[in-house]
Write an enzyme that holds these catalytic residues in place. Structure first.
Site, PDB file in Angstrom:
ATOM      1  N   HIS A  12      13.797  28.280  45.689  1.00  0.00           N
ATOM      2  CA  HIS A  12      14.052  29.707  45.483  1.00  0.00           C
ATOM      3  C   HIS A  12      13.658  30.475  46.740  1.00  0.00           C
ATOM      4  O   HIS A  12      12.508  30.380  47.195  1.00  0.00           O
ATOM      5  CB  HIS A  12      13.239  30.236  44.301  1.00  0.00           C
ATOM      6  CG  HIS A  12      13.638  29.667  42.981  1.00  0.00           C
ATOM      7  ND1 HIS A  12      13.233  30.215  41.778  1.00  0.00           N
ATOM      8  CD2 HIS A  12      14.409  28.602  42.655  1.00  0.00           C
ATOM      9  CE1 HIS A  12      13.734  29.505  40.781  1.00  0.00           C
ATOM     10  NE2 HIS A  12      14.448  28.512  41.295  1.00  0.00           N
TER      11      HIS A  12
ATOM     12  N   GLU B 109      17.985  37.121  45.458  1.00  0.00           N
ATOM     13  CA  GLU B 109      17.352  35.829  45.202  1.00  0.00           C
ATOM     14  C   GLU B 109      18.416  34.734  45.277  1.00  0.00           C
ATOM     15  O   GLU B 109      19.447  34.812  44.595  1.00  0.00           O
ATOM     16  CB  GLU B 109      16.688  35.785  43.832  1.00  0.00           C
ATOM     17  CG  GLU B 109      15.978  34.456  43.595  1.00  0.00           C
ATOM     18  CD  GLU B 109      15.468  34.282  42.170  1.00  0.00           C
ATOM     19  OE1 GLU B 109      14.280  33.980  42.010  1.00  0.00           O
ATOM     20  OE2 GLU B 109      16.265  34.431  41.236  1.00  0.00           O
TER      21      GLU B 109
ATOM     22  N   ALA C  37      18.852  21.372  34.941  1.00  0.00           N
ATOM     23  CA  ALA C  37      18.326  22.702  34.636  1.00  0.00           C
ATOM     24  C   ALA C  37      19.139  23.387  33.542  1.00  0.00           C
ATOM     25  O   ALA C  37      18.583  24.092  32.692  1.00  0.00           O
ATOM     26  CB  ALA C  37      18.307  23.565  35.895  1.00  0.00           C
TER      27      ALA C  37
END
Length: 258
Positions: free
Chosen positions: A162, A181, A193
């Site tokens: 990230h 982000e 995920a």
């Protein structure tokens, strides 16, 4: 390939719609719960969302150019696909409430750095680090925050890189450095995920079954990491693309956001 996950809102259309509703209520009831200040505040928020959208497009364009450059130089596309999304109004309000912050445009600008988000799905772990570092090295980009969940996975097995970037969005009022982000992950990390996210919000399963599946997913995360390492080794032998092993560093340069 880029997938967009947001609906655009036209500021003038929204302002006109709110004003019409206010006029209708005032004519019907003599009063209106919608004040001019409320209309202005909503319009300001929509304007800010347009800036976030612009920042998101700036970053994704840079990523597309990097992907094309890799193809020209190394006959390899590091990016499999990208997904772009803006947080919904409900998600923004919920997060501000959880942080016990006032619901204002200024507060959102000062405290939320993931309103605009891009998920970059890469083919290999080398690609994750290489693309992230090449993007971070660009002169008009500022790296605000880095969380490397590939080097240091979460307890549940989640792996991803990230990075919060600040990128200039040029409006009539000048350059507005705006956070975006970016989550970099491999194809294997992404589908793991997605399944873990679905399990986390599957509330109708018994606790015992949820615990069993969570443990299985943790085992799968470790197995996938081993498989990826082996495939990465083969890829390095047959392809001359850059090898990346380290996340970007945060930037010492300070530019005001907004």
């Amino acid at each position: 390939m880029i997938l967009d996950r947001q609906n655009r809102v036209n500021t003038n259309e929204l302002r006109a719609r709110l004003s019409a509703i206010a006029d209708e209520l005032e004519q019907r009831d003599g009063t209106s719960p919608i004040e001019t200040a409320d209309v202005d505040a909503v319009s300001e928020f929509i304007d800010q969302m347009q800036v976030y959208e612009g920042a998101m497009y700036e970053i994704s364009t840079k990523l597309e150019i990097l992907d094309s450059e890799f193809q020209v130089h190394f006959s390899h596309d590091p990016i499999h696909h990208m997904e772009r999304r803006l947080k919904s109004i409900d998600s923004i309000i919920d997060k501000m409430h959880r942080k016990h912050l006032p619901i204002t445009v200024r507060s959102v600008r000062d405290n939320l750095f993931d309103v605009a988000g891009i998920r970059v799905i890469c083919n290999y772990r080398d690609d994750v680090y290489s693309v992230a570092n090449y993007l971070s090295a660009q002169s008009d980009i500022q790296v605000l925050r880095v969380k490397d969940y590939i080097l240091n996975p979460k307890q549940n097995g989640y792996r991803s890189l990230h990075v919060i970037y600040a990128v200039p969005v040029f409006l009539s009022s000048g350059a507005h450095y705006t956070p975006v982000e970016v989550q970099f992950r491999t194809i294997a990390m992404d589908y793991w995920a997605s399944l873990e996210h679905a399990l986390r919000y599957k509330t109708d399963l018994p606790d015992a079954r949820l615990s069993e599946h969570s443990q299985t997913l943790l085992d799968c995360a470790r197995a996938l990491q081993n498989v990826e390492t082996q495939m990465q080794s083969i890829h390095r032998d047959i392809n001359g693309a850059p090898q990346g092993t380290q996340a970007p560093s945060t930037d010492d340069r300070t530019r005001p956001l907004g």
